[in-house]
Scaffold this motif. Sequence first.
Motif, PDB file in Angstrom:
ATOM      1  N   TYR A   1       1.025  -1.117  -0.031  1.00  0.00           N
ATOM      2  CA  TYR A   1       0.015  -0.044   0.012  1.00  0.00           C
ATOM      3  C   TYR A   1       0.896   1.393   0.014  1.00  0.00           C
ATOM      4  O   TYR A   1       0.663   2.203  -0.762  1.00  0.00           O
ATOM      5  CB  TYR A   1      -0.905   0.081   1.332  1.00  0.00           C
ATOM      6  N   GLU A   2       1.841   1.464   0.974  1.00  0.00           N
ATOM      7  CA  GLU A   2       2.652   2.661   1.153  1.00  0.00           C
ATOM      8  C   GLU A   2       1.832   3.774   0.934  1.00  0.00           C
ATOM      9  O   GLU A   2       1.913   4.593   0.403  1.00  0.00           O
ATOM     10  CB  GLU A   2       3.733   2.524   0.135  1.00  0.00           C
ATOM     11  N   ALA A   3       0.746   3.615   1.892  1.00  0.00           N
ATOM     12  CA  ALA A   3      -0.337   4.979   1.946  1.00  0.00           C
ATOM     13  C   ALA A   3       0.131   5.962   2.769  1.00  0.00           C
ATOM     14  O   ALA A   3       0.951   5.961   3.765  1.00  0.00           O
ATOM     15  CB  ALA A   3      -1.564   4.199   2.754  1.00  0.00           C
ATOM     16  N   PRO A   4      -0.048   7.313   1.892  1.00  0.00           N
ATOM     17  CA  PRO A   4       0.374   8.364   2.521  1.00  0.00           C
ATOM     18  C   PRO A   4      -0.277   9.160   3.717  1.00  0.00           C
ATOM     19  O   PRO A   4      -1.085  10.134   3.566  1.00  0.00           O
ATOM     20  CB  PRO A   4       0.611   9.339   1.327  1.00  0.00           C
ATOM     21  N   ILE A   5      -0.378   8.232   4.742  1.00  0.00           N
ATOM     22  CA  ILE A   5      -1.440   8.711   5.827  1.00  0.00           C
ATOM     23  C   ILE A   5      -0.545   9.734   6.669  1.00  0.00           C
ATOM     24  O   ILE A   5       0.611   9.532   7.037  1.00  0.00           O
ATOM     25  CB  ILE A   5      -1.750   7.441   6.698  1.00  0.00           C
ATOM     26  N   GLU A   6      -1.402  10.791   6.970  1.00  0.00           N
ATOM     27  CA  GLU A   6      -0.652  12.170   7.905  1.00  0.00           C
ATOM     28  C   GLU A   6      -1.650  12.133   9.151  1.00  0.00           C
ATOM     29  O   GLU A   6      -2.911  11.922   9.008  1.00  0.00           O
ATOM     30  CB  GLU A   6      -0.408  13.290   6.980  1.00  0.00           C
ATOM     31  N   VAL A   7      -0.852  12.799  10.155  1.00  0.00           N
ATOM     32  CA  VAL A   7      -1.763  13.446  11.131  1.00  0.00           C
ATOM     33  C   VAL A   7      -1.738  14.539  11.146  1.00  0.00           C
ATOM     34  O   VAL A   7      -0.488  15.391  11.095  1.00  0.00           O
ATOM     35  CB  VAL A   7      -1.266  12.874  12.641  1.00  0.00           C
ATOM     36  N   TYR A   8      -2.828  15.497  11.142  1.00  0.00           N
ATOM     37  CA  TYR A   8      -2.807  17.082  11.126  1.00  0.00           C
ATOM     38  C   TYR A   8      -3.544  17.554  12.152  1.00  0.00           C
ATOM     39  O   TYR A   8      -4.496  17.016  12.845  1.00  0.00           O
ATOM     40  CB  TYR A   8      -3.450  17.477   9.682  1.00  0.00           C
ATOM     41  N   GLU A   9      -2.971  18.871  12.524  1.00  0.00           N
ATOM     42  CA  GLU A   9      -3.772  19.595  13.839  1.00  0.00           C
ATOM     43  C   GLU A   9      -3.621  18.438  14.869  1.00  0.00           C
ATOM     44  O   GLU A   9      -4.482  18.491  15.744  1.00  0.00           O
ATOM     45  CB  GLU A   9      -5.366  19.797  13.462  1.00  0.00           C
ATOM     46  N   ARG A  10      -2.562  17.911  14.613  1.00  0.00           N
ATOM     47  CA  ARG A  10      -2.222  16.770  16.113  1.00  0.00           C
ATOM     48  C   ARG A  10      -3.323  15.937  16.590  1.00  0.00           C
ATOM     49  O   ARG A  10      -3.184  15.247  17.377  1.00  0.00           O
ATOM     50  CB  ARG A  10      -1.681  17.698  17.230  1.00  0.00           C
ATOM     51  N   LYS A  11      -4.390  15.510  15.761  1.00  0.00           N
ATOM     52  CA  LYS A  11      -5.068  14.574  16.097  1.00  0.00           C
ATOM     53  C   LYS A  11      -6.029  14.107  15.010  1.00  0.00           C
ATOM     54  O   LYS A  11      -6.824  12.855  15.158  1.00  0.00           O
ATOM     55  CB  LYS A  11      -6.313  15.207  17.018  1.00  0.00           C
ATOM     56  N   TYR A  12      -5.956  14.454  13.774  1.00  0.00           N
ATOM     57  CA  TYR A  12      -6.892  14.005  12.812  1.00  0.00           C
ATOM     58  C   TYR A  12      -6.129  13.253  11.766  1.00  0.00           C
ATOM     59  O   TYR A  12      -4.839  13.487  11.420  1.00  0.00           O
ATOM     60  CB  TYR A  12      -7.699  15.330  11.985  1.00  0.00           C
ATOM     61  N   TYR A  13      -6.770  12.373  11.204  1.00  0.00           N
ATOM     62  CA  TYR A  13      -5.853  11.543  10.118  1.00  0.00           C
ATOM     63  C   TYR A  13      -6.605  11.546   8.749  1.00  0.00           C
ATOM     64  O   TYR A  13      -7.830  11.909   8.590  1.00  0.00           O
ATOM     65  CB  TYR A  13      -6.164   9.856  10.605  1.00  0.00           C
TER      66      TYR A  13
END
Length: 344
Positions: A67-79
């Motif tokens: 997959y190598e999915a580009p998953i990020e956490v933004y605003e320190r809580k949301y995915y």
Amino acid sequence: MSSNKNALIRYKTLDKCLKNKYRKYTLEDLIDECSEALFEFEGKESYVSKRTIQLDLQNMRSEKFGYEAPIEVYERKYYRYSDPDYSIHNISVNESDLKAMNNAIQILKQFKDFSMFKEMNGVIQKLEDSIHATNQKSIIHLDKNEQLKGLEHIDILYESIVNKKVLKILYKSFTARESSVYTVHPQLLKEFNNRWFLICLYKQKMYNLALDRMENIKADESLSYIDKDLDGDEYFKDIVGVTVAESMLPRNVVFFVDSANAPYVKTKPLHKSQEIINETKDGTLFKICVQINFELERLLLGFGDTLIVHKPQKLKLRMEEKFRMGHKNYQDLSILKEGAIQDQ
């Protein structure tokens, strides 16, 4: 539900959430979404732990499943996916993958005329179209015989096992004078030596019925199905073939194979329990631990004079008698009816 299927449902749910541009998802939100998705599939409460979802996100980010999915956490809580166009369903396939898939399709195509696989024709065609498969000839040829008698019964037997239906089977064994009706609870389908068998419960005992001896099959809706929950690997683990005797314990069968034929037995064991006891320049002494049945005897006899059974004594004596009778048949051709054979 299997753990693999649970994981697939979670990945699909996570993918749907992470590519949603109109909602923000916290880790708790993702847990709730996956729990709800599993509830819809299983029909019962199924809470997913925080640790499980964290591992799922980690696996999706890695190369583990491609997959190598580009998953990020933004605003320190949301995915979310950092690439708004990404989805695990849009994974690119390289040339090596295409070749591997194309080879698999060539193998599947060998079954397309087989009764049990007729509904796969459309699926195979879709696969060929989607990966631009070539019309190359298959370089892997599987041993099969679509003309075997009884193959026409596979569909109804398969569906009856899946849907847990009791069957009435009009059956005539090779030794019977007349056909008989068997009311059975079908459990497994088994192929052995290019013949198919139904493993079923009949009068509280397990039987195997050859498909080529079945004359008619119909469902009996008046009886409740008894599911023995058989695992094929476990059920057949102590035998060669299909004949399992529930009350018989496996025995150590020790046999010698001459040096010219021992390599064939080494590279294609007669049973998974096979061990080498001793090797000499004349040959190899093997041991297997199995129930002694008709199929085992036929297999051992097939090696002719290149194999000698040492133990158990009862099997050894039976093999000796078989070869003695075979020798007698060749010595006394008068047992053949006049004109049955002609010199060629």
